[in-house]
Design an enzyme around this catalytic site. Structure first.
Site, short mmCIF file in Angstrom:
data_model
loop_
_atom_site.label_atom_id
_atom_site.label_comp_id
_atom_site.label_asym_id
_atom_site.label_seq_id
_atom_site.Cartn_x
_atom_site.Cartn_y
_atom_site.Cartn_z
N HIS A 117 46.44 -69.54 5.19
CA HIS A 117 45.42 -70.53 4.87
C HIS A 117 46.03 -71.53 3.88
CE1 HIS A 117 42.15 -68.51 6.92
NE2 HIS A 117 42.48 -67.37 6.34
N HIS A 127 47.98 -68.24 12.63
CA HIS A 127 47.90 -66.78 12.78
C HIS A 127 49.00 -66.33 13.73
CE1 HIS A 127 46.50 -63.58 15.65
NE2 HIS A 127 46.45 -62.91 14.52
N ASN A 129 50.62 -62.42 15.37
CA ASN A 129 50.55 -60.96 15.42
C ASN A 129 51.48 -60.47 16.53
OD1 ASN A 129 48.87 -58.61 17.11
ND2 ASN A 129 49.11 -58.23 14.92
N ARG A 131 52.77 -56.54 18.08
CA ARG A 131 52.42 -55.13 17.90
C ARG A 131 52.91 -54.30 19.09
NH1 ARG A 131 48.03 -58.27 19.06
NH2 ARG A 131 46.93 -57.80 21.00
N HIS A 166 53.09 -76.12 20.92
CA HIS A 166 53.12 -75.58 22.27
C HIS A 166 54.51 -75.64 22.88
CE1 HIS A 166 48.98 -74.46 23.22
NE2 HIS A 166 48.64 -75.37 22.32
N HIS A 196 29.56 -67.47 20.61
CA HIS A 196 28.24 -67.85 20.12
C HIS A 196 28.19 -69.30 19.64
CE1 HIS A 196 30.37 -66.28 16.54
NE2 HIS A 196 29.66 -67.16 15.85
N GLY A 280 41.19 -47.83 9.04
CA GLY A 280 42.32 -48.49 8.37
C GLY A 280 41.95 -48.97 6.98
#
Length: 325
Positions: A117, A127, A129, A131, A166, A196, A280
């Site tokens: 941030h 962001h 990630n 894994r 990109h 939503h 966690g």
């Protein structure tokens, strides 16, 4: 198919965390990452360097990790880079809901997850990630896969930044398959959609899950390429925008848009749900949330404003590379 090398995955992830933290510290130039090493025996307490976790039940995952947070920096208002390695005898519902055949298997999950941030509203939040997951039981072949990706959430859009992001994502994919970038870009657009609100979280990037193609070395190689391309994708944008002048209007819009980030992470994000459902460490899981955020009722941007441009031109799935060619 080659047997999964869990230690090789762990070694890579720990090194990736180190490299990303070093690069972000150098860019910030003011603050350093604070590290918490934590571990928890199955069903027990989290043993951390600063705060204990709540006592769990016997079906909670064991494991440990390294949580690193840079706070109140010159460039980064908050940056969290987390490594975790958890394991247990039963999968949480978020992991077995779409793979019911895995119920009852022991599992291990390793990953690096980070959210940055920035302080300046003209620098996007980012962001990443990567894994690895493996589920095993006696007298049966292990089930394993890789997952991850990276995505960008601008507050004020710049086409050249989106194209660079990109283009770097495509470079991460190119050695592994011609269809990888369009396939995982679309998955990212679909996944990081706030249902939503009926709007994307940002301009996307890459997202892949349940990835087990060709053999372990190929799949592992692809995950490593995604992890290795994150800093080249993000830092040039940070460097270009971090000194842009801004005022209260831009800061207020940044805090308002951060609310969308919070909503997605707490309602839809698979990693957040997996971490919380497996017992966690909450501090590590929720480090992705911004330090300051605003909500306001039924707000709409002024027509023709830079804030409206974000909604009209950037918060829509686009073929950024096609438009730039």
């Amino acid at each position: 198919m080659a047997k999964p090398d869990i230690q090789a995955v762990k070694d890579y992830l720990l090194n990736l965390q180190d490299r990303i933290c070093t690069a972000l510290e150098a860019e910030d130039g003011k603050e350093k990452f604070r590290e918490d090493k934590w571990n928890r025996p199955e069903g027990g307490d989290v043993q951390g360097s600063t705060s204990p976790g709540a006592r769990g039940t016997s079906d909670r995952a064991a494991g440990g990790g390294r949580t690193r947070v840079l706070a109140d920096g010159k460039v980064f208002e908050q940056a969290g880079v987390n490594f975790s390695h958890v394991f247990g005898e039963n999968l949480p519902p978020s992991a077995s809901a779409h793979r019911p055949e895995l119920a009852g298997r022991a599992f291990q999950a390793l990953g690096v997850s980070l959210v940055i941030h920035p302080r300046n509203p003209y620098v996007p939040t980012s962001h990443c990630n990567v894994r690895f997951f493996i589920a095993e039981k006696q007298n049966a072949a292990p089930v394993w896969w890789f997952g991850g990706g990276f995505d960008l959430t601008p507050y004020y859009g710049f086409e050249e930044d989106a194209v660079h992001w990109h283009r770097t994502a495509k470079a991460a994919c190119n050695p592994f398959g011609a269809d990888y970038y369009p396939r995982f870009k679309k998955w990212c657009d679909d996944y990081f959609f706030i249902k939503h609100r009926r709007e994307p979280r940002g301009i996307g990037g890459l997202f892949f899950d349940d990835f087990n193609e060709k053999d372990f070395e190929h799949s592992f190689g692809f995950m490593k390429s995604v992890g290795d391309h994150y800093i080249p994708a993000y830092l040039p944008i940070v460097q270009k925008r971090k000194d842009t002048a801004y005022g209260e209007r831009e800061r207020d819009f940044q805090l308002y848009r951060r609310g969308r980030y919070v909503e997605f992470n707490l309602v839809y994000d698979r990693g957040t749900l997996f971490g919380l459902q497996s017992g966690g460490r909450s501090e590590s899981i929720l480090m992705s949330l911004p330090p300051q955020v605003k909500w306001r009722y039924n707000w709409r941007p002024q027509p023709g404003s830079p804030e409206a441009e974000l909604y009209e031109d950037f918060l829509k799935p686009k073929d950024w590379l096609g438009e730039a060619s």
